[in-house]
Design a protein around this motif. Structure first.
Motif, PDB file in Angstrom:
ATOM      1  N   THR A 128       0.948  -1.256  -0.046  1.00 26.53           N
ATOM      2  CA  THR A 128       0.017   0.048   0.042  1.00 26.53           C
ATOM      3  C   THR A 128       0.854   1.073  -0.002  1.00 26.53           C
ATOM      4  O   THR A 128       0.476   2.278  -0.617  1.00 26.53           O
ATOM      5  CB  THR A 128      -0.932  -0.200   1.414  1.00 26.53           C
TER       6      THR A 128
ATOM      7  N   ASP B 220       2.513   1.895  -3.516  1.00 30.06           N
ATOM      8  CA  ASP B 220       1.548   2.378  -4.328  1.00 30.06           C
ATOM      9  C   ASP B 220       1.309   3.903  -4.029  1.00 30.06           C
ATOM     10  O   ASP B 220       1.101   4.619  -4.913  1.00 30.06           O
ATOM     11  CB  ASP B 220       0.004   1.802  -4.191  1.00 30.06           C
ATOM     12  N   ARG B 221       1.276   4.147  -2.955  1.00 31.90           N
ATOM     13  CA  ARG B 221       1.148   5.761  -2.458  1.00 31.90           C
ATOM     14  C   ARG B 221       2.388   6.626  -2.948  1.00 31.90           C
ATOM     15  O   ARG B 221       2.126   7.556  -3.192  1.00 31.90           O
ATOM     16  CB  ARG B 221       1.003   5.869  -0.991  1.00 31.90           C
TER      17      ARG B 221
ATOM     18  N   GLU C 136       5.585   5.504  -4.617  1.00 30.02           N
ATOM     19  CA  GLU C 136       6.298   4.950  -5.661  1.00 30.02           C
ATOM     20  C   GLU C 136       7.901   5.208  -5.478  1.00 30.02           C
ATOM     21  O   GLU C 136       8.277   5.951  -6.413  1.00 30.02           O
ATOM     22  CB  GLU C 136       5.767   5.625  -7.096  1.00 30.02           C
TER      23      GLU C 136
END
Length: 288
Positions: free
Chosen positions: A90, A93-94, A96
Motif C-alpha cells: 500500500t 503504491d502511495r 512509488e
C-alpha cells in the motif's frame, strides 16, 4: 506478475530520513539544494495519515525515496509477514519509491516479534526458503527488491554456503538485487576474525543496487575480548571509508547511504557526511 526491473536511485550519496530533520530537508529544497535522495523505514509510515505522511508527502515532491524495510522477516519459518507485506505494498503504491529493500534475516516467531534482525544459517534449505519468499514479495509489489547482507556476531557451524556465494545465488535465482552494507562487512569480519577487504572484493558489483556505510562501536565482551556492535550511532569510520573507496574503484559509482540511526546528529553534521561520500564518488577512478 513478473517484477519490474530495478529503478535506479541517483548515483550519489543519500541519508536516512528522521523526524528531527523533516523541516531541514524542506528548507534545503526551498533553497534549491535538496539532498540527492533519502531512505526511510516504511514501517514508520504504516499508519493511514497524520503528520508523518504530511511531512513525507511534502519531502517526496523534492527527494527520491528508498524504502528500507525492517519488518518482513523473510527468514522466519512462516515466511514473510503478511501484514507487513500488505502495508508495504500500500505504501509503495502511495509513494512509488525508487527502491525497496529488506534484510537477510528473521525477526518473527509463532507468537512474538523480536526487535532484532536475527541471523540465518547459510544452508541449502535456507536458500530455497529465501528464494521463495523474495519471489513472493516481488510478485506482490510488482517490482524487484534488494536484500541486505547482515552484520554478524557469530557464524553457524556446518553452513553449506559462504555468505557472498549465498547472496549471489539468491539474487540470481530470485531476480532480486543486493544492498551491500560495507559497515556490516566490516562488523562481521571483525567479529568472525576475518579480513574485510577480500570479503568485500568478492561481491559482484553488477548485482549491487545500493550501498550503505555507517559508524559502529566496539566494546569489551564477557569473554575478555572485543565485539563490534552495528549501532549506526556515530560518524562513518575511516576504515569504512577506505573500504568504500576500494569498492568504488572497481565497481563504479553507486547510490551510497549514510546510515545514522541512533544519537542522531544535527542536519549539518549529517550533510557533511553526505558531502564526504559525494566527493569520494566523484573523484575515485574506476579500475581498468
Amino acid at each position: 506478475m513478473p517484477p519490474r526491473p530495478l529503478r535506479e536511485l541517483p548515483q550519489r550519496a543519500g541519508f536516512g530520513l528522521k523526524p528531527e530533520h523533516y523541516a531541514d530537508v524542506l528548507a534545503a529544497a526551498e533553497r534549491g539544494a535538496p539532498p540527492a535522495w533519502a531512505e526511510v523505514h516504511p514501517q514508520n509510515y504504516f499508519g493511514a495519515g497524520g503528520p508523518p505522511h504530511r511531512w513525507l508527502t511534502a519531502i517526496a515532491e523534492h527527494v527520491p525515496l528508498s524504502f528500507h524495510s525492517v519488518g518482513l522477516s523473510l527468514g522466519s519459518a512462516a515466511g514473510a509477514d503478511t501484514g507487513d507485506l500488505e502495508s508495504l505494498a500500500t505504501l509503495c503504491d502511495r509513494y512509488e519509491p525508487a527502491m525497496v529493500s529488506d534484510h537477510l534475516s528473521w525477526s518473527n516467531g509463532p507468537d512474538d516479534k523480536f526487535p532484532d534482525l536475527l541471523p540465518i544459517p547459510y544452508s541449502d534449505a535456507a536458500l530455497d526458503h529465501f528464494v521463495r519468499e523474495v519471489g513472493r514479495v516481488q510478485d506482490r509489489l510488482g517490482r524487484s527488491m534488494l536484500i541486505e547482507n547482515p552484520s554478524r556476531y557469530l557464524a553457524y557451524a556446518g553452513d553449506d554456503w559462504e555468505e557472498v556465494d549465498f547472496l549471489h545465488q539468491l539474487c540470481r535465482r530470485a531476480g532480486c538485487g543486493l544492498l551491500l552494507d560495507i559497515n556490516n562487512v566490516e562488523v562481521s569480519a571483525f567479529n568472525l576474525g576475518l579480513d574485510p577487504a577480500p570479503w568485500l572484493d568478492r561481491f559482484d558489483p553488477a548485482l549491487v543496487g545500493e550501498v550503505h556505510v555507517a559508524g559502529h562501536s566496539r566494546k569489551a565482551d564477557d569473554m575478555g575480548g572485543t565485539i563490534a556492535i552495528d549501532d549506526h550511532g556515530s560518524a562513518v569510520r575511516n576504515s569504512c571509508w577506505d573500504l568504500l573507496a576500494t569498492f568504488r574503484r572497481h565497481a563504479g559509482p553507486k547510490p551510497v547511504l549514510i546510515e545514522w540511526d541512533s544519537d542522531v546528529p544535527d542536519f549539518a553534521v549529517l550533510m557533511a557526511e553526505v558531502a564526504k561520500a559525494d566527493a569520494l564518488l566523484a573523484r575515485e577512478p574506476v579500475d581498468a
